[in-house]
Structure formats: structure tokens, C-alpha cells
Design an enzyme around this catalytic site. Structure first.
Site, mmCIF file in Angstrom:
data_model
loop_
_atom_site.group_PDB
_atom_site.id
_atom_site.type_symbol
_atom_site.label_atom_id
_atom_site.label_comp_id
_atom_site.label_asym_id
_atom_site.label_seq_id
_atom_site.Cartn_x
_atom_site.Cartn_y
_atom_site.Cartn_z
ATOM 1 N N MET F 1 58.278 -3.828 -10.981
ATOM 2 C CA MET F 1 56.535 -3.773 -10.151
ATOM 3 C C MET F 1 55.896 -4.642 -10.706
ATOM 4 O O MET F 1 54.574 -4.952 -9.733
ATOM 5 C CB MET F 1 55.948 -2.218 -10.907
ATOM 6 C CG MET F 1 56.369 -1.009 -10.443
ATOM 7 S SD MET F 1 57.027 -0.187 -12.214
ATOM 8 C CE MET F 1 58.534 0.573 -10.889
ATOM 9 N N PRO F 2 56.505 -5.335 -10.743
ATOM 10 C CA PRO F 2 55.541 -6.676 -10.943
ATOM 11 C C PRO F 2 54.915 -6.522 -9.230
ATOM 12 O O PRO F 2 55.927 -6.843 -8.240
ATOM 13 C CB PRO F 2 55.995 -7.651 -11.678
ATOM 14 C CG PRO F 2 57.299 -7.700 -12.382
ATOM 15 C CD PRO F 2 57.898 -6.662 -11.367
ATOM 16 N N LEU F 3 52.938 -7.045 -9.027
ATOM 17 C CA LEU F 3 52.785 -7.674 -7.948
ATOM 18 C C LEU F 3 52.717 -9.233 -8.503
ATOM 19 O O LEU F 3 51.712 -9.358 -9.824
ATOM 20 C CB LEU F 3 51.690 -6.817 -7.591
ATOM 21 C CG LEU F 3 51.549 -5.521 -8.054
ATOM 22 C CD1 LEU F 3 50.613 -4.773 -7.047
ATOM 23 C CD2 LEU F 3 52.887 -4.783 -6.569
#
Lengths: 62, 62, 62, 62, 62, 62
Positions: F1-3
Site C-alpha cells: 500500500m505504499p503511496l
């Protein structure tokens, strides 16, 4: 209306943040023509193991 | 694909965040034509000594 | 006091942004107890060659 | 001069962040022509109750 | 090491940004103990149709 | 999920962004255990008159 997000290493005191927020707000009023009440400053404290420059975490720098 | 970053004072409950994330996602689907599964909402909780408006930290407001 | 930054693909109309900003503000008032006048929503339009998901730029997706 | 802000679920180890920061810095030097010493990477750890995709908080996903 | 991101309405001149960047950097050196060469200030200009306060886009305010 | 939000000086080509997005996504899959399809990379191009280091705008550096 400027929104100011400051990402910095954790450890600054409340007094330091108080001064920084007040003075940055003054700068934006005086030099950018912003309305004082619309200026927001948010500090995002970051641990030394979550911040790198030049590819090296701050906690790994000597 | 919208990425939504929300910086807010700490203290909101999980239930409040649950509702806010669900409803903001609905808004972006309905009014911006975004795909639901591509919408991300991240909350950045901020202490009252790290957030200032009008040049004054929230912890200093009466 | 929530600050809402929305990064999204460029191309949304002013009318879409108008609705999204109004409704997200309503959500934060109703479900997060925020004061309406302190809520800011900023849209950061991003071209399709500057946004990737799954490692692929949007302009390269078929 | 790239500034890289990474918002991710909390729980990554320091060793993971060390590798990610070093390799992302390499990528920006090699493929974007950035100067190594001017590259900053900041990790913003986010709890599972403060991160939603598709309108659902991560802590609510099974 | 502070990273300063300023989101503001477009229209400020280069001279305004020059002064704001210089003075904010001074503030962080003097009051937060930051090293001058590690301070970065980025301005994110935002059109009036992409910035809302109180749920109303700036372009809709009279 | 990294942004991943990357603020960088404007002027990089699409091919450079293509490579950077692909390789950063690989890094986060391999070293942070992220799911590929959940990784988003957004580039925020910034003009030289809107980016300062050490208190000096890039357009003023010789």
C-alpha cells in the site's frame, strides 16, 4: 491560504515549534500577501530511522 | 486513482475514521468518476503542539 | 482543522471539484466534528505520465 | 533534488527502510539524473486504522 | 533537514517566493537548529478552482 | 500500500518517469513486502522558481 507542511526530525520542543509557526506565518503575511487567519502550519515529526538523505538513514550517520 | 491525505488533530476515534474514509470514497466515486478500488485515504494524526493556525499552536489557544 | 490534499489525474471539471470539495467538507463536519470554516481541500492535478500504479504509468495502460 | 515522501503501513523494520531508502536513491541518481546528496526520503508510518483503500480501513479487512 | 511544502494559490511572483524561501530557511536555522544547506522549500501553486476553504472553491467566493 | 509522492524539478522525460516508477515499485515489493498492485507513485513537477535549497531558489543558483 497557504498550507505549510514541515517534515522534520523529531525532537524539537514545543517552544521551538511555537516560534517557527509564528515566524513562518509572519513571513507569509508580509512577503506573500496571505491572510494571517488562513495560514496553517503542520509539523510532521519523523524518527531518525525514517528519514534518509543521500540514501543513508539519519540513524546510520555518524 | 485519487490519493487523499488528511492531516487532522489527533483524537478521532476509529469509528469516525471509518465513516469518513467510507463517505469520502463514495464522494469520489459518485462525483469525480474515480474507481472505488483505486481510492486511498490516509489520515495523518497531528498533536495539538504540532498544528498552528493564524500563527498560534492549537495547544496555546484558549 | 483538517487539511485535505487530493492527488488525482487531471481532467476533472470545475463542477466536479466544486461538488467534491463541498461534500468532503460536509463529511468532515458531520463525522469528524471539524469546524467547517477550518477545513481546506486542495486538488493536485496530475498528468497521466506522472502517475503510476503497479509500477506502470497511467499513459502506458491500455 | 527529489523529495520522496512514502506513506506506508507501520511495521516495517529499520533494515527494510534502510534498503528501500538506499535503493530508491540509487534509482533517482541512475534514471532521473538527480544528485545523490540532494535526495531525501521520508517514511510516514501509518497505523492500520488510519489507512483505507476502496473505502475500507485496513484494520477492517479480513 | 526540514522539508517544507507550501501549497498556495497561484499568482505569487518569483520575487515573493525568493523572499519567502530565504526567510523561512532563516527561521528554521535560528529557531529549530536546522542546518541551512539541508533545508528545502517547495511551492505548490494551486489554481483558484482547485482550492476550497469551508467547502467553497476560491473561484466561487465573491 | 505504499503511496510515493516525489517532488522534483520539472524537465524529466516520460521515459525517465517510466523507469523510476517501475524500479521504485520493484524496490517496495522486494524490500518492503508491499503488494505490487497497491503501490502508487505520483510525480509532482516543480519549476526552478518554486524550489529552494539552503534558502536559495534553484533559478537563482549559478
Amino acid at each position: 491560504m497557504p498550507l505549510v507542511h514541515i517534515t522534520l526530525l523529531e525532537g524539537r520542543t514545543v517552544e521551538q515549534k511555537r516560534k517557527v509557526a509564528a515566524r513562518i506565518t509572519d513571513v507569509l503575511v508580509e512577503d506573500a500577501g496571505a491572510k494571517r487567519e488562513a495560514i496553517v502550519v503542520a509539523f510532521h515529526d519523523t524518527p531518525r530511522d525514517s528519514y534518509a538523505s543521500g540514501g543513508v538513514l539519519m540513524c546510520d550517520k555518524t
